[in-house]
Design a protein around this motif. Sequence first.
Motif, short mmCIF file in Angstrom:
data_model
loop_
_atom_site.label_atom_id
_atom_site.label_comp_id
_atom_site.label_asym_id
_atom_site.label_seq_id
_atom_site.Cartn_x
_atom_site.Cartn_y
_atom_site.Cartn_z
N LEU A 204 -2.82 5.45 5.47
CA LEU A 204 -3.04 4.17 4.79
C LEU A 204 -3.31 3.12 5.86
O LEU A 204 -2.52 2.98 6.78
CB LEU A 204 -1.81 3.75 3.98
CG LEU A 204 -1.58 4.43 2.65
CD1 LEU A 204 -0.25 3.98 2.06
CD2 LEU A 204 -2.71 4.15 1.69
N GLU A 205 -4.41 2.40 5.72
CA GLU A 205 -4.72 1.29 6.61
C GLU A 205 -4.79 0.01 5.80
O GLU A 205 -5.40 -0.02 4.74
CB GLU A 205 -6.08 1.49 7.30
CG GLU A 205 -6.07 2.45 8.43
CD GLU A 205 -7.40 2.47 9.19
OE1 GLU A 205 -8.29 1.62 8.94
OE2 GLU A 205 -7.53 3.35 10.05
N ARG A 206 -4.18 -1.02 6.32
CA ARG A 206 -4.25 -2.32 5.67
C ARG A 206 -5.72 -2.74 5.61
O ARG A 206 -6.47 -2.57 6.57
CB ARG A 206 -3.43 -3.33 6.47
CG ARG A 206 -3.14 -4.60 5.72
CD ARG A 206 -1.88 -5.23 6.34
NE ARG A 206 -1.70 -6.59 5.90
CZ ARG A 206 -1.05 -6.93 4.79
NH1 ARG A 206 -0.53 -5.98 4.04
NH2 ARG A 206 -0.90 -8.19 4.46
N LEU A 207 -6.13 -3.28 4.47
CA LEU A 207 -7.52 -3.69 4.26
C LEU A 207 -7.94 -4.72 5.30
O LEU A 207 -7.21 -5.67 5.58
CB LEU A 207 -7.69 -4.28 2.86
CG LEU A 207 -9.11 -4.66 2.46
CD1 LEU A 207 -9.99 -3.42 2.37
CD2 LEU A 207 -9.10 -5.42 1.15
N ARG B 207 7.23 4.14 0.47
CA ARG B 207 7.99 3.96 1.71
C ARG B 207 7.53 2.70 2.45
O ARG B 207 8.34 1.92 2.94
CB ARG B 207 7.86 5.19 2.60
CG ARG B 207 8.59 6.41 2.05
CD ARG B 207 8.61 7.58 3.03
NE ARG B 207 7.30 8.10 3.33
CZ ARG B 207 6.67 9.03 2.61
NH1 ARG B 207 7.25 9.54 1.54
NH2 ARG B 207 5.48 9.46 2.98
N LEU B 208 6.22 2.49 2.52
CA LEU B 208 5.65 1.32 3.19
C LEU B 208 6.08 0.03 2.49
O LEU B 208 6.39 -0.97 3.14
CB LEU B 208 4.12 1.43 3.22
CG LEU B 208 3.36 0.39 4.01
CD1 LEU B 208 3.68 0.49 5.49
CD2 LEU B 208 1.86 0.58 3.79
N ALA B 209 6.10 0.06 1.16
CA ALA B 209 6.49 -1.12 0.38
C ALA B 209 7.90 -1.57 0.76
O ALA B 209 8.17 -2.77 0.89
CB ALA B 209 6.41 -0.82 -1.12
N ALA B 210 8.79 -0.61 0.94
CA ALA B 210 10.17 -0.92 1.32
C ALA B 210 10.26 -1.33 2.78
O ALA B 210 10.84 -2.37 3.12
CB ALA B 210 11.07 0.27 1.04
N TYR C 14 7.12 -4.34 3.67
CA TYR C 14 6.97 -5.52 2.81
C TYR C 14 8.27 -5.95 2.16
O TYR C 14 8.30 -6.94 1.43
CB TYR C 14 5.89 -5.26 1.75
CG TYR C 14 4.58 -4.82 2.37
CD1 TYR C 14 3.98 -5.55 3.39
CD2 TYR C 14 3.95 -3.66 1.94
CE1 TYR C 14 2.79 -5.14 3.96
CE2 TYR C 14 2.75 -3.24 2.51
CZ TYR C 14 2.17 -3.99 3.53
OH TYR C 14 0.99 -3.57 4.09
N GLY C 15 9.36 -5.20 2.40
CA GLY C 15 10.67 -5.59 1.89
C GLY C 15 10.79 -5.54 0.38
O GLY C 15 11.65 -6.21 -0.20
N LEU C 16 9.99 -4.72 -0.26
CA LEU C 16 10.06 -4.62 -1.72
C LEU C 16 11.14 -3.63 -2.14
O LEU C 16 11.41 -2.66 -1.44
CB LEU C 16 8.70 -4.19 -2.27
CG LEU C 16 7.54 -5.14 -1.96
CD1 LEU C 16 6.21 -4.56 -2.43
CD2 LEU C 16 7.77 -6.51 -2.57
N ALA D 43 12.99 3.14 2.56
CA ALA D 43 12.03 3.49 3.61
C ALA D 43 12.25 4.90 4.13
O ALA D 43 11.56 5.32 5.05
CB ALA D 43 12.13 2.48 4.74
N ALA D 44 13.19 5.63 3.55
CA ALA D 44 13.50 6.97 4.04
C ALA D 44 12.32 7.92 3.85
O ALA D 44 11.78 8.02 2.76
CB ALA D 44 14.72 7.52 3.29
N PRO D 45 11.90 8.63 4.92
CA PRO D 45 10.74 9.49 4.84
C PRO D 45 10.86 10.61 3.81
O PRO D 45 9.90 11.00 3.22
CB PRO D 45 10.59 10.08 6.24
CG PRO D 45 11.53 9.34 7.11
CD PRO D 45 12.48 8.59 6.24
#
Length: 168
Positions: free
Chosen positions: A4-7, A109-112, A115-117, A163-165
């Motif tokens: 995943l790459e940020r736009l 995982r990335l959201a947590a 981005y702290g979601l 965020a745990a893999p």
Amino acid sequence: MLTLERLRADHADALLAFERENRAYFARTVPDRGDAYFTPAGFAERHRALLAEQHARVCHFHVLLEDEALVGRVNLMDAADGSAELGYRIGERASGRGVATAAVAQMCRLAAAEYGLTSLTARTTLDNPASMKVLTRNGFTRVENTTVGGRPGIRYVREHLTAAPGNP
């Protein structure tokens, strides 16, 4: 390998090509974006708007790469109060191979972590059972009937992101 790459601004050409290539495929289960979206000027305007929303941290847009080829998009929209709406589009060439399930897991995982979601919602049309499976496999729970672009759909939620893999 899926990444995943940020736009970014330089994703525009590849993203427009991806959207054009998959337009008919996507229109089977999600509302079409309309002809103006697929023109160079219309797409460029929309791309700039997405980057502005991302810069404001209202949304987090990503392209999904498989061996450096763009095969999808995975986005977090309307981020506020620890939550956002998940949206994703996986191209026809990558469908049926677990790519969407893996991409959504990676985004959770990335959201947590980034981005702290703490929770995500998602919606899909009733005629998209593949998307329903992707969401269920990633720990989303069906919460209510809704509409998606005027079509009957279902809204899902996933609480307690980590965020745990190893966590879906």
